[in-house]
Design an enzyme around this catalytic site. Structure first.
Site, short mmCIF file in Angstrom:
data_model
loop_
_atom_site.label_atom_id
_atom_site.label_comp_id
_atom_site.label_asym_id
_atom_site.label_seq_id
_atom_site.Cartn_x
_atom_site.Cartn_y
_atom_site.Cartn_z
NE ARG A 66 -1.73 -2.48 2.78
CZ ARG A 66 -2.23 -3.70 2.59
NH1 ARG A 66 -3.48 -3.84 2.27
NH2 ARG A 66 -1.47 -4.76 2.72
CB THR A 67 3.36 2.56 2.41
OG1 THR A 67 2.52 2.17 3.51
CG2 THR A 67 3.98 3.90 2.72
CE LYS A 94 26.96 -5.19 -7.16
NZ LYS A 94 27.25 -4.41 -8.37
NE ARG A 116 7.28 1.05 4.98
CZ ARG A 116 6.06 0.51 5.08
NH1 ARG A 116 5.90 -0.77 4.87
NH2 ARG A 116 5.03 1.24 5.38
CG HIS A 146 3.75 4.43 8.83
ND1 HIS A 146 3.90 5.22 7.69
CD2 HIS A 146 3.26 3.24 8.38
CE1 HIS A 146 3.53 4.53 6.64
NE2 HIS A 146 3.14 3.33 7.03
#
Ligand code: NCD
Length: 327
Positions: A66-67, A94, A116, A146
């Site tokens: 969703r986000t 890496k 995020r 959030h």
């Protein structure tokens, strides 16, 4: 972790990292701007030119449906170009550090990062190291915050309940590990919601939660009584160390939202969930798909709210004009 980093020297909102430190006016301005964007999704050409020529980078180090998608749609509806970085196939595998990844991407003249990360403070760390013209939005950092989810949640509450006065909001479930709960509690408190309750087994209740101005409950019946809004939370099993619930069946029996338990709330109470849902664990399908559920509306609203936040922090003008008007 303070929100001071969010503002530039003129006091304009430059990054969107946390709800703490935002004024009631700023939150209301975002909600009003989002309201004006709600119709864009219904037009034949779903675009406004506000961020034309800007490049937005979605930097998601944790899974999301969703986000991430609503941020991408929001940026595209503002006419920005959007790049999605998937850490699994980028140079982070890496051994590149987070700041080196961001520095490489800013060397490409990108303008906004939506971040995020599983570590609390990741978005703040990046915000402290980018050049002045680059903006950061926190799309969830560990169990900390959030903030755009909280904004879409209060936007949804206002749409259904019209105002924040006289509301009783109950937040149910894994309060301990939930960045959604923390940000929502701050937003509701800034907006002056008179009663916020949190309902959880003691093992999922943060110690001294009362300090945030909420009322803790260990039982659903007492906690849901007379509620106008019921916000269900997912059990964040990926953040739990050890067994914090006796068994899934027992958790559902005690805290799962069923039509029967929902009867304790007001008749016209709305049921919310940030997703992803665990049906049959924290919420019964009859409730999730029932007439009181606004769970899908939350997702739709998230696009307009994220458009408003991006426009506000990158536009700058709007906020300073509003400040001048108020002065
Ligand atoms: C939440 C998240 O990722 O913090 N989901 C979301 O953003 N839609 C809640 C969760 O994962 O349970």
């Amino acid at each position: 972790m303070t929100g001071d980093l969010q503002f530039d020297a003129q006091g304009r909102l430059r990054h969107f990292l946390t709800i703490e430190g935002l004024s009631r006016q700023t939150i209301l301005e975002i909600l009003d701007t989002a309201e004006s964007f709600m119709t864009v999704g219904q037009r034949a050409i779903k675009k406004v030119p506000l961020l034309r020529g800007k490049t937005v980078v979605n930097l998601f180090f944790e899974s999301s449906t969703r986000t991430r998608t609503t941020f991408e749609i929001a940026a595209k509806r503002l006419s920005a170009d959007v790049i999605n970085i998937t850490p699994g196939i980028s140079s982070t595998t890496k051994g590149e550090t987070l700041l080196d990844t961001v520095q490489s991407l800013t060397a490409m003249h990108t303008d906004l990062f939506v971040v995020r990360h599983s570590l609390s403070g990741a978005a703040h760390l990046i915000a402290g190291h980018v050049p002045p013209h680059v903006h950061i939005i926190n799309a969830g950092d560990g169990a900390h915050a959030h903030p755009t989810q909280a904004m879409l949640d209060v936007f949804t509450i206002r749409r259904y309940k019209k105002s924040f006065e006289n509301l009783r909001v109950a937040i149910v479930g894994d309060i301990l590990n939930s960045r959604v709960a923390r940000s929502l509690i701050h937003a509701l408190s800034i907006l002056g919601v008179p009663e916020v309750r949190v309902i959880a087994p003691q093992t999922l209740m943060p110690t001294a939660i009362e300090k945030l101005g909420v009322h803790p409950y260990n039982d659903m019946h007492g906690g849901l009584e007379g509620a106008d809004v019921v916000m269900m939370l997912r059990l964040q099993r990926e953040r739990m160390r050890g067994a914090l619930i006796p068994s899934e069946q027992e958790y559902f029996n005690l805290y799962g939202l069923t039509p029967d338990k929902l009867k304790a709330a007001k008749k016209d109470a709305i049921v919310m969930h940030p997703g992803p849902m665990n049906r049959g664990l924290e919420i019964d399908s009859t409730v999730a798909d029932g007439p009181q559920s606004v769970i899908l509306a939350q997702i739709t609203n998230g696009i307009a709210v994220r458009m408003a936040i991006m426009a506000l922090i990158m536009g700058g003008r709007k906020e300073s004009a509003a400040r001048k008007r108020r002065a």
